[in-house]
Motif scaffolding. Structure first.
Motif, PDB file in Angstrom:
ATOM      1  N   GLU A 145       0.872  -0.834  -0.048  1.00 23.57           N
ATOM      2  CA  GLU A 145       0.292   0.003   0.191  1.00 23.57           C
ATOM      3  C   GLU A 145       0.598   1.436  -0.274  1.00 23.57           C
ATOM      4  OE1 GLU A 145      -3.249   0.040   2.634  1.00 23.57           O
ATOM      5  OE2 GLU A 145      -4.224   2.412   2.372  1.00 23.57           O
ATOM      6  N   ASP A 146       1.595   1.385   0.675  1.00 21.51           N
ATOM      7  CA  ASP A 146       2.849   1.834   0.565  1.00 21.51           C
ATOM      8  C   ASP A 146       3.245   2.527  -0.360  1.00 21.51           C
ATOM      9  OD1 ASP A 146       4.191   0.235   1.565  1.00 21.51           O
ATOM     10  OD2 ASP A 146       6.021   1.242   1.285  1.00 21.51           O
ATOM     11  N   GLN A 147       3.325   1.817  -1.478  1.00 21.32           N
ATOM     12  CA  GLN A 147       3.710   2.100  -2.737  1.00 21.32           C
ATOM     13  C   GLN A 147       2.970   2.648  -3.938  1.00 21.32           C
ATOM     14  OE1 GLN A 147       5.467  -2.305  -4.042  1.00 21.32           O
ATOM     15  NE2 GLN A 147       6.500  -0.918  -5.297  1.00 21.32           N
ATOM     16  N   TYR A 148       1.381   2.948  -3.538  1.00 22.22           N
ATOM     17  CA  TYR A 148       0.659   2.881  -4.365  1.00 22.22           C
ATOM     18  C   TYR A 148      -0.959   4.202  -3.052  1.00 22.22           C
ATOM     19  CZ  TYR A 148      -2.264  -0.709  -2.639  1.00 22.22           C
ATOM     20  OH  TYR A 148      -2.558  -1.078  -2.065  1.00 22.22           O
ATOM     21  N   SER A 149      -0.994   3.642  -2.219  1.00 23.44           N
ATOM     22  CA  SER A 149      -1.067   4.503  -1.611  1.00 23.44           C
ATOM     23  C   SER A 149      -1.549   6.256  -2.111  1.00 23.44           C
ATOM     24  CB  SER A 149      -1.705   4.394  -0.138  1.00 23.44           C
ATOM     25  OG  SER A 149      -2.961   5.315   0.754  1.00 23.44           O
ATOM     26  N   ALA A 214       8.229   2.646 -15.884  1.00 19.23           N
ATOM     27  CA  ALA A 214       9.301   1.453 -14.963  1.00 19.23           C
ATOM     28  C   ALA A 214       9.597   2.586 -14.411  1.00 19.23           C
ATOM     29  CB  ALA A 214      10.552   0.747 -15.388  1.00 19.23           C
ATOM     30  N   SER A 215       9.720   2.401 -13.194  1.00 21.18           N
ATOM     31  CA  SER A 215      10.258   3.234 -11.401  1.00 21.18           C
ATOM     32  C   SER A 215      11.361   4.006 -12.238  1.00 21.18           C
ATOM     33  CB  SER A 215      10.419   2.378 -10.342  1.00 21.18           C
ATOM     34  OG  SER A 215      11.266   1.316 -10.434  1.00 21.18           O
ATOM     35  N   GLY A 216      12.290   3.737 -12.911  1.00 19.01           N
ATOM     36  CA  GLY A 216      13.042   4.688 -13.052  1.00 19.01           C
ATOM     37  C   GLY A 216      12.931   5.984 -14.174  1.00 19.01           C
ATOM     38  N   ALA A 217      11.982   5.950 -14.385  1.00 20.94           N
ATOM     39  CA  ALA A 217      11.144   6.963 -15.444  1.00 20.94           C
ATOM     40  C   ALA A 217      10.304   7.630 -14.308  1.00 20.94           C
ATOM     41  CB  ALA A 217      10.424   7.234 -16.389  1.00 20.94           C
ATOM     42  N   ILE A 218       9.139   6.906 -13.778  1.00 17.20           N
ATOM     43  CA  ILE A 218       7.884   8.075 -12.623  1.00 17.20           C
ATOM     44  C   ILE A 218       7.948   6.358 -11.419  1.00 17.20           C
ATOM     45  CG2 ILE A 218       5.937   7.866 -12.332  1.00 17.20           C
ATOM     46  CD1 ILE A 218       5.474   7.962 -15.929  1.00 17.20           C
ATOM     47  N   PRO A 219       9.168   7.433 -10.829  1.00 15.98           N
ATOM     48  CA  PRO A 219       8.894   6.470  -8.627  1.00 15.98           C
ATOM     49  C   PRO A 219       7.792   6.903  -8.783  1.00 15.98           C
ATOM     50  CG  PRO A 219      10.240   9.278  -9.215  1.00 15.98           C
ATOM     51  CD  PRO A 219       9.983   8.965 -11.230  1.00 15.98           C
ATOM     52  N   ASP A 220       7.782   5.664  -8.293  1.00 16.87           N
ATOM     53  CA  ASP A 220       6.201   5.908  -6.572  1.00 16.87           C
ATOM     54  C   ASP A 220       5.840   7.036  -6.528  1.00 16.87           C
ATOM     55  OD1 ASP A 220       6.595   2.992  -8.016  1.00 16.87           O
ATOM     56  OD2 ASP A 220       6.869   2.100  -5.491  1.00 16.87           O
ATOM     57  N   GLU A 221       6.553   7.437  -5.960  1.00  7.83           N
ATOM     58  CA  GLU A 221       5.804   8.887  -5.435  1.00  7.83           C
ATOM     59  C   GLU A 221       5.627   9.999  -6.498  1.00  7.83           C
ATOM     60  OE1 GLU A 221       5.823  10.200  -2.530  1.00  7.83           O
ATOM     61  OE2 GLU A 221       6.120   8.325  -2.421  1.00  7.83           O
ATOM     62  N   ASP A 222       5.611   9.777  -7.558  1.00  4.03           N
ATOM     63  CA  ASP A 222       4.531   9.850  -9.146  1.00  4.03           C
ATOM     64  C   ASP A 222       3.827  10.114  -9.016  1.00  4.03           C
ATOM     65  OD1 ASP A 222       6.557  12.681  -9.080  1.00  4.03           O
ATOM     66  OD2 ASP A 222       7.892  11.580 -10.463  1.00  4.03           O
ATOM     67  N   VAL A 223       3.380   8.353  -9.226  1.00  4.93           N
ATOM     68  CA  VAL A 223       2.391   7.680  -9.796  1.00  4.93           C
ATOM     69  C   VAL A 223       1.822   7.822  -8.661  1.00  4.93           C
ATOM     70  CG1 VAL A 223       1.532   5.201 -10.027  1.00  4.93           C
ATOM     71  CG2 VAL A 223       4.178   5.406 -10.647  1.00  4.93           C
ATOM     72  N   LYS A 224       1.587   7.788  -7.439  1.00  4.82           N
ATOM     73  CA  LYS A 224       1.020   8.441  -6.211  1.00  4.82           C
ATOM     74  C   LYS A 224       0.242   9.963  -6.456  1.00  4.82           C
ATOM     75  CE  LYS A 224       3.794   6.552  -2.401  1.00  4.82           C
ATOM     76  NZ  LYS A 224       3.996   6.825  -0.828  1.00  4.82           N
TER      77      LYS A 224
END
Lengths: 277, 559
Positions: A145-149, A214-224
């Motif tokens: 959850e801490d990756q996408y919430s 990929a997470s190199g292009a868009i890190p989890d923080e930006d996905v959130k």
């Protein structure tokens, strides 16, 4: 232990109650250790997958997936089924949970990207399948959850998410995630009501026509941030009826039907009134 | 040296006289006389009792006129707050989902207008809906004029003014659509940038001239603002004045009917009847625009986001009136030449610049082409019923069909997602449909017109169907017909029959003769006076005759 020695070891050891007390103590110790250790091993699906879960997943895979993807997930080119040895658990979780996999009829459904089918697998079964496929090679794991919430983001973060969304997503998924058409009968689906975990998985695994982000292009923080933007822009109240929210096409349709339609009716009414001075 | 002549001291010119005091007949006439003596009010109001005919289709142009008034009123409000500047600012307003995002001042002030100015969003939406209604009503009005033949002599110039108004309304609408500088309008501007650049040889120079350099630059929004609030509204106002002045000068056309001739008009006077009707209609149009603005969301720019040339969104479409150009470009194959290091983008130029040019040229020259084909040089103040001009009606419907196909193609992605068909299938279908559907539409429309003509002849000769089935003593059944009124019979038979020109090698060449024959052929002959008299006799004999004819299976008799 001094008091034991001074009071006489021999007497204590030879005490009548010594054996039953020791037995009770050792049983308690075993029970306590078991209680501490046993739950950790049974809930290992969230952590490192254990052999049992993988074995269960392998069985499910053989029954539900192997006819197209092969018994060892090596893929069958003539079925159009890709190898699943390096797709990771996230891909399995996404495909099965959204009802895309298993396909009902690969020959007709492949064109429609397998949408609109109900997922009939339980969470445990999906976890087992994901664990099995993840054990075959590399690839992104099912996210925590801490990756996408999107909880706890500031207004500026969400606005920045909107900018990222328009740069990376809206070309196919529309400015608020309503979806759009792709060539050759494919569509970019609506993501207005999609679960945040699935948005994360789609970005990382690139299902169907979608490219991998990929997470190199868009890190989890930006996905959130992007997930938060889609949620909030769709929760924003509209300035009246949204007319399908499809932009100028539906607006033009309603300008003619509602606007000119009602004004022509009014014109007919006016023209049928004579002069009654 | 000339000397002034001597003045006779007894001449009346030497007397000092005051003009006789004018007595007004009543107190109310005072101010009116005052104005009349200064600006010629009486002459100005000479047309106040001008008679206009009554029909709902004559009010379509009024919808456009009133929408224009609404646009002026709401537009003034919007200009108070809108800042036509492409200077980059960081948004700090109340709409949270844009906070901190860099954007042009134009977009920021549009957000401000929508969220922070009281009533701003409502006025913005009224303005946009009124713009949609403006162009739609113009289109409907133009179709009415076309199908009833109201563009014929002496109104050809007014028709051309109308075509000018229509084309300018498209530019005006597009300029307004572009001003907020949101993601959709910026994409639309990029589209027009492509159109401009596709012009062979001079395209790039025209682009640099219009945008002040590379797209998007920082000049286009201020320039479009000038075009939108000054240049085109001014031209529209002038042309509308000319349009209406010519309408008064020509007098309005009317439907044919008893007592209606080429030299008179039946209807009501402008004052007081049409002042009330038209005034009331203005309020209805205003009310509809306000209701739409209040209850139907339009152009929610805050959802689209600010324009950024690196971004694009699915479902990028122009407003409806530019949809046919969008569609034509979407379905045109990628025809492109590369010659001597230059690119010739026929795939953009032909469907974009070419199609718009073709539409406006075809509309403007049609009255002259039709007059040339029919050889008709007389004045027309009575309208054609569309069925009595089958080729014109067919051509009009074919044009609408072609426009409609291009229009649908402009929404090919929406069609694909809403009806679950392939985007490619829609595109391939439309490539064929834009050519085939108009031809089918022409054939079908002409057949329908001719059938309606036949039914008119039938009605004149045999009267209207009563729905009463009569059984004769012999047991035969027939439907009783009631004769129509002489007035209706006149209305159904007064139209002139087109006659094909015969090629004579001089004014009428072979092409003109063939076109003329094509225009006239198939027309159902009007019943002659003798036929009508015979039919009247026939009806007088009564139903028993019908029944007997039915009973004996006598098919030689016409009914």
């Amino acid at each position: 232990m001094r008091f034991l020695a001074s009071a006489g070891r021999q007497s204590l050891r030879r005490h009548k109650a010594a054996r039953p007390v020791l037995l009770a103590l050792s049983l308690f110790l075993v029970g306590a250790v078991y209680a501490a250790v046993a739950p950790a091993t049974t809930s290992s699906a969230e952590g490192a997958p254990n052999e049992q879960l993988i074995a269960q997943g392998k069985d499910l895979f053989a029954v539900n997936c192997a006819s197209c993807h092969g018994l060892n997930a090596e893929g069958l080119a003539q079925q159009g089924a890709p190898a699943l040895t390096n797709v990771g658990g996230a891909a399995v979780d996404f495909q099965v949970r959204t009802g895309r996999m298993p396909m009902g009829n690969p020959y007709t459904q492949a064109q429609g990207q397998g949408q609109g089918k109900q997922n009939t697998f339980s969470d445990d079964e999906i976890n087992a399948l994901a664990a099995y496929v993840a054990s075959l090679g590399t690839g992104p794991d099912v996210p925590t959850e801490d990756q996408y919430s999107p909880d706890g983001l500031s207004a500026e973060d969400v606005a920045r998410g909107g900018d990222l969304f328009r740069t990376n997503c809206s070309a196919c998924h529309n400015f608020k995630g309503a979806g759009g058409a792709l060539p050759n009968g494919y569509v970019a689906p609506s993501i207005e009501n999609t679960d945040p975990a699935q948005i994360w998985e789609a970005l990382r695994t690139g299902p169907g026509q979608m490219p991998v982000f990929a997470s190199g292009a868009i890190p989890d923080e930006d996905v959130k941030k992007m997930i938060a933007y889609v949620e909030q822009v769709n929760a924003t109240p509209s300035a009246g009826l949204t007319l399908g929210g499809l932009g100028p096409v539906s607006e033009g349709f309603w300008a003619w039907v509602a606007g000119i339609g009602s004004l022509v009716l009014a014109a007919i009414w006016i023209a049928t009134r004579g002069a009654r001075a | 040296m000339a000397k002034p002549a001597d003045i006779n001291p007894s001449s009346p010119a030497m007397e000092v006289r005051t003009p006789p005091k004018q007595e007004s007949p009543n107190k109310l006439a005072g101010p009116a006389t005052w104005v009349d003596e200064r600006i010629g009010l009486a002459k100005l109001l000479g047309n106040i009792r001008k008679v206009f005919p009554d029909h709902w289709s004559f009010l379509l142009g009024e919808i456009a006129l009133y929408s224009f008034v609404i646009l002026l009123l709401t537009g003034v409000f919007l200009t108070i707050w809108f800042k036509p500047s492409m200077t980059e600012v960081e948004y700090t307003g109340t709409y949270e989902l844009m906070r901190g995002i860099p954007m042009s001042e134009a977009f920021a002030s549009t957000l401000n207008l929508s969220f922070d100015i009281r009533g701003g969003l409502l006025v913005r939406q009224i303005h946009h809906w009124a713009a949609m209604l403006f162009v739609a009503a113009m289109t409907a009005h133009m179709l009415r004029v076309f199908f009833t033949g109201a563009f014929r002599k002496p109104r050809e110039l007014n028709w051309i003014i109308g075509v000018g108004l229509f084309s300018m309304a498209l530019v005006e609408g597009f300029a307004g659509y572009s001003l907020p500088d949101d993601l959709l309008s910026g994409t639309g501007l990029r589209f027009v940038d492509g159109l401009v650049r596709s012009i062979p040889l001079i395209g790039t120079w025209v682009e640099f001239f219009a945008f002040g350099g590379e797209f998007p630059g920082s000049l286009i929004i201020p320039r479009l603002y000038m075009v939108h609030i000054l240049l085109i509204p001014g031209l529209l106002l002038g042309l509308i004045s000319a349009h209406m002045a010519l309408l008064i000068y020509h007098k309005h056309t009317q439907w044919p009917g008893p007592g209606r001739t080429q030299r008179n008009i039946q209807g009501y006077p402008f004052f007081p009847i049409y002042v009330a009707k038209a005034g009331g209609f203005f309020f209805i149009v205003f009310a509809v625009a306000i209701l739409m603005g209040a209850f139907m969301q339009i152009n929610p720019v805050w959802i689209f986001g600010p324009y950024n040339p690196a971004q694009v969104t699915a479902g990028s479409q122009p407003d409806w009136y530019m949809g046919f150009v969008e569609g034509a470009i979407r379905i045109t194959p990628n025809w492109e030449w590369h010659l001597w290091g230059t690119t010739w983008s026929w795939n953009i130029f032909l469907p974009g610049v070419g199609l718009m040019g073709l539409l406006f040229t075809a509309l403007a020259v049609y009255p002259f082409i039709e007059a040339w084909i029919t050889g008709d040089t007389s004045e027309h103040h009575l309208l054609d019923r569309p069925r009595n001009a089958p080729v014109r009606t067919g051509l009009g419907v074919a044009g609408m069909a072609a426009y409609g196909m291009f229009w649908l193609a402009g929404g090919n992605d929406i069609l694909a997602t809403q009806f679950h068909v392939s985007l490619n299938a829609v595109t391939y279908f439309m490539r064929v449909a834009v050519f085939v559907v108009p031809v089918l539409a022409f054939i079908v429309t002409k057949r329908i017109c001719l059938s309606l003509q036949r039914s008119d002849v039938e009605r004149v000769l045999h009267g209207s169907e009563t729905g009463v089935i009569v059984r004769s003593p012999d047991g035969g059944y027939s439907e009783a017909h009631r004769p129509i009124s002489p007035g209706e019979a006149y209305s159904l038979t007064r139209h002139p029959q087109p006659e094909a020109l015969v090629p004579n090698g001089k004014q009428v060449g072979r092409l003109r003769g063939r076109l003329s024959r094509w225009y006239a052929q198939g027309q159902v002959p009007k019943p002659t006076a003798a036929q009508i008299a015979a039919a009247a006799d026939h009806a007088a004999v009564g139903t028993e005759h019908d029944a007997a004819a039915l009973d004996s299976g006598d098919s030689g008799e016409t009914h």
